[in-house]
Motif scaffolding. Structure first.
Motif, mmCIF file in Angstrom:
data_model
loop_
_atom_site.group_PDB
_atom_site.id
_atom_site.type_symbol
_atom_site.label_atom_id
_atom_site.label_comp_id
_atom_site.label_asym_id
_atom_site.label_seq_id
_atom_site.Cartn_x
_atom_site.Cartn_y
_atom_site.Cartn_z
ATOM 1 N N GLY A 130 0.817 -1.208 0.000
ATOM 2 C CA GLY A 130 0.000 0.000 0.000
ATOM 3 C C GLY A 130 0.850 1.257 0.000
ATOM 4 O O GLY A 130 0.582 2.206 -0.750
ATOM 5 N N LEU A 131 1.895 1.280 0.828
ATOM 6 C CA LEU A 131 2.789 2.437 0.860
ATOM 7 C C LEU A 131 3.545 2.601 -0.451
ATOM 8 O O LEU A 131 3.773 3.731 -0.904
ATOM 9 N N VAL A 132 3.935 1.496 -1.049
ATOM 10 C CA VAL A 132 4.619 1.577 -2.347
ATOM 11 C C VAL A 132 3.680 2.164 -3.397
ATOM 12 O O VAL A 132 4.077 3.022 -4.188
ATOM 13 N N PHE A 133 2.425 1.717 -3.403
ATOM 14 C CA PHE A 133 1.452 2.262 -4.350
ATOM 15 C C PHE A 133 1.304 3.773 -4.179
ATOM 16 O O PHE A 133 1.192 4.506 -5.154
ATOM 17 N N ILE A 134 1.302 4.218 -2.909
ATOM 18 C CA ILE A 134 1.171 5.648 -2.632
ATOM 19 C C ILE A 134 2.425 6.404 -3.073
ATOM 20 O O ILE A 134 2.351 7.441 -3.735
ATOM 21 N N VAL A 176 6.027 0.841 -9.792
ATOM 22 C CA VAL A 176 5.398 -0.106 -8.879
ATOM 23 C C VAL A 176 6.035 -1.489 -9.044
ATOM 24 O O VAL A 176 6.322 -2.178 -8.053
ATOM 25 N N TRP A 177 6.255 -1.903 -10.282
ATOM 26 C CA TRP A 177 6.897 -3.198 -10.525
ATOM 27 C C TRP A 177 8.295 -3.238 -9.910
ATOM 28 O O TRP A 177 8.658 -4.203 -9.233
ATOM 29 N N PHE A 178 9.065 -2.162 -10.088
ATOM 30 C CA PHE A 178 10.441 -2.151 -9.615
ATOM 31 C C PHE A 178 10.510 -2.191 -8.092
ATOM 32 O O PHE A 178 11.229 -3.007 -7.498
ATOM 33 N N PHE A 179 9.741 -1.303 -7.427
ATOM 34 C CA PHE A 179 9.843 -1.193 -5.969
ATOM 35 C C PHE A 179 9.021 -2.257 -5.234
ATOM 36 O O PHE A 179 9.349 -2.606 -4.094
ATOM 37 N N PHE A 182 10.365 -6.284 -7.912
ATOM 38 C CA PHE A 182 11.755 -6.587 -8.282
ATOM 39 C C PHE A 182 12.723 -6.364 -7.132
ATOM 40 O O PHE A 182 13.569 -7.216 -6.835
ATOM 41 N N LEU A 183 12.623 -5.230 -6.450
ATOM 42 C CA LEU A 183 13.611 -4.849 -5.449
ATOM 43 C C LEU A 183 13.547 -5.670 -4.157
ATOM 44 O O LEU A 183 14.605 -6.055 -3.635
ATOM 45 N N PRO A 184 12.359 -5.969 -3.594
ATOM 46 C CA PRO A 184 12.344 -6.735 -2.337
ATOM 47 C C PRO A 184 13.074 -8.076 -2.399
ATOM 48 O O PRO A 184 13.908 -8.359 -1.523
#
Length: 386
Positions: A130-134, A176-179, A182-184
């Motif tokens: 949710g925070l990433v989406f924001i 959104v895809w990257f953070f 992919f990144l986690p």
């Protein structure tokens, strides 16, 4: 609310500038009205949760957002926009803040609070997402209101919003895809995306949100100014028409706060601890982005109105887009959607407080000789009769 064409502050020669008696009743007690609207919204949603459905069916949140953005966009002098886009320092700074610092900061805060890596804070993958989406959704709506209240440059904020809106169409899905995906795993946090293999955030979804929340009020504001100034003249438009539509921004803001809070009133009352948990990283994000942006704005020699536009553009987020995508991908009852909905509930009081911080900075610092003036300042300097 002050007319941007005549900004009050340290350089203003208005006899009543800074006198609370010069403010209208709605402006003077704005903080009270905002918190009252929040309380009414939460109370309404809790006592009568059935109001959520008609609010959604009638698109009352969308209508409120469009109405509250119309006056600032109708007040903007679009003939000055080429000057805005010719200032590559401001555009470059906005690009760095919105598309490098902002997303990275929000990702870092999401990891700290919801990855499970910090003792005492359990992993909450749904709130992490949710925070990433924001964080990846740059503001195209309420930033216009905060900038207006803080006496920032309407022309600069309009230009920056348009710039970020176009950039957002092609980058939101990628970010959104990257953070989020992919990144986690790359950082050893596979559990945050367990069971989530892929999801689609298309440019069409982003474009539709921008058309609704920015395109409609932008077109209305532009056409109003174009027709009004040519039929009645500049003086009539600025002195007669603008003061009449000015209060609509705050009235629509209060209405939007009430209906937005009403849709989540039952959930907020039922899960206050989760609301507070999500509120902490969001508050940190807003404050850090605002202060860093203000410092960077002064660093490049921008004046107060330009720095204010830069600061609020960077500190705000496009919660409407984040909510829409979260609901479409995970469902309205998901933790991801809940986290995105908490966003505007925290943004309203925090950004309102930062409006007061900006006005304090306006009085506290000398902005008279800090580099190139904004279009508003340039216009005032070339006008012999204010």
């Amino acid at each position: 609310m002050s007319n941007v064409a005549h900004e009050h502050g340290p350089n203003c020669d208005c006899d009543s500038c800074g006198d609370p008696r010069s403010m209208d009743f709605l402006d003077k007690y704005l903080t009270v009205w905002i918190f009252a609207a929040m309380a009414v919204g939460v109370g309404l949603g809790f006592v009568a949760p059935s109001v959520t459905q008609p609010i959604q069916n009638l698109h009352l949140v969308e209508i409120g957002l469009i109405l509250m953005m119309y006056p600032p966009l109708a007040k903007a002098d679009y003939s000055r926009l080429p000057t805005v886009f010719s200032n590559w320092r401001v555009l470059g700074l906005s690009l760095v803040q919105n598309w490098l610092i902002g997303p990275t900061l929000m990702f870092g805060l999401a990891v700290v609070f919801f990855s499970g890596l910090v003792p005492g804070l359990p992993a909450r993958p749904e709130y992490f997402l949710g925070l990433v989406f924001i964080g990846m959704a740059r503001c195209i709506a309420m930033v216009l209101v905060w900038n207006e209240l803080a006496e920032g440059s309407t022309e600069y904020v309009t230009g920056l919003v348009a710039f970020n809106s176009l950039f957002q169409i092609v980058t939101y899905g990628v970010y959104v895809w990257f953070f989020a995906l992919f990144l986690p795993p790359l950082l050893g946090m596979e559990s945050l995306v367990a069971g989530i293999t892929t999801f689609d955030v298309t440019p069409t979804q982003v474009f539709e949100a921008i058309v609704i929340f920015l395109g409609i009020p932008f077109a209305g504001g532009f056409l109003t100014r174009y027709v009004g100034t040519r039929v009645k003249g500049e003086d009539w438009y600025e002195e007669a028409f603008v003061p009449k539509i000015d209060p609509l921004t705050l009235v629509a803001l209060l209405f939007t706060v009430i209906v937005m809070f009403a849709t989540q009133g039952e959930t907020i009352v039922a899960s206050p601890a989760d609301v507070l948990l999500i509120a902490v990283p969001l508050t940190i994000y807003f404050v850090v982005m605002f202060l860093v942006s203000f410092g960077m704005g002064r660093g490049i020699g921008a004046d107060y109105s330009t720095t204010t536009a830069i600061g609020f553009t960077a500190a705000s987020n496009n919660f409407e887009l984040a909510i829409a995508v979260a609901v479409a991908v995970f469902g309205v009852g998901s933790g991801v959607a809940f986290a995105t909905v908490v966003g505007p509930l925290i943004e309203v009081p925090v950004l309102l407080a930062l409006v007061n911080v900006a006005l304090y900075f306006q009085q506290r610092f000398d902005w008279g000789s800090d580099g190139a003036a904004s279009p508003d300042v340039t216009a005032r300097e070339t006008t012999t009769d204010d």
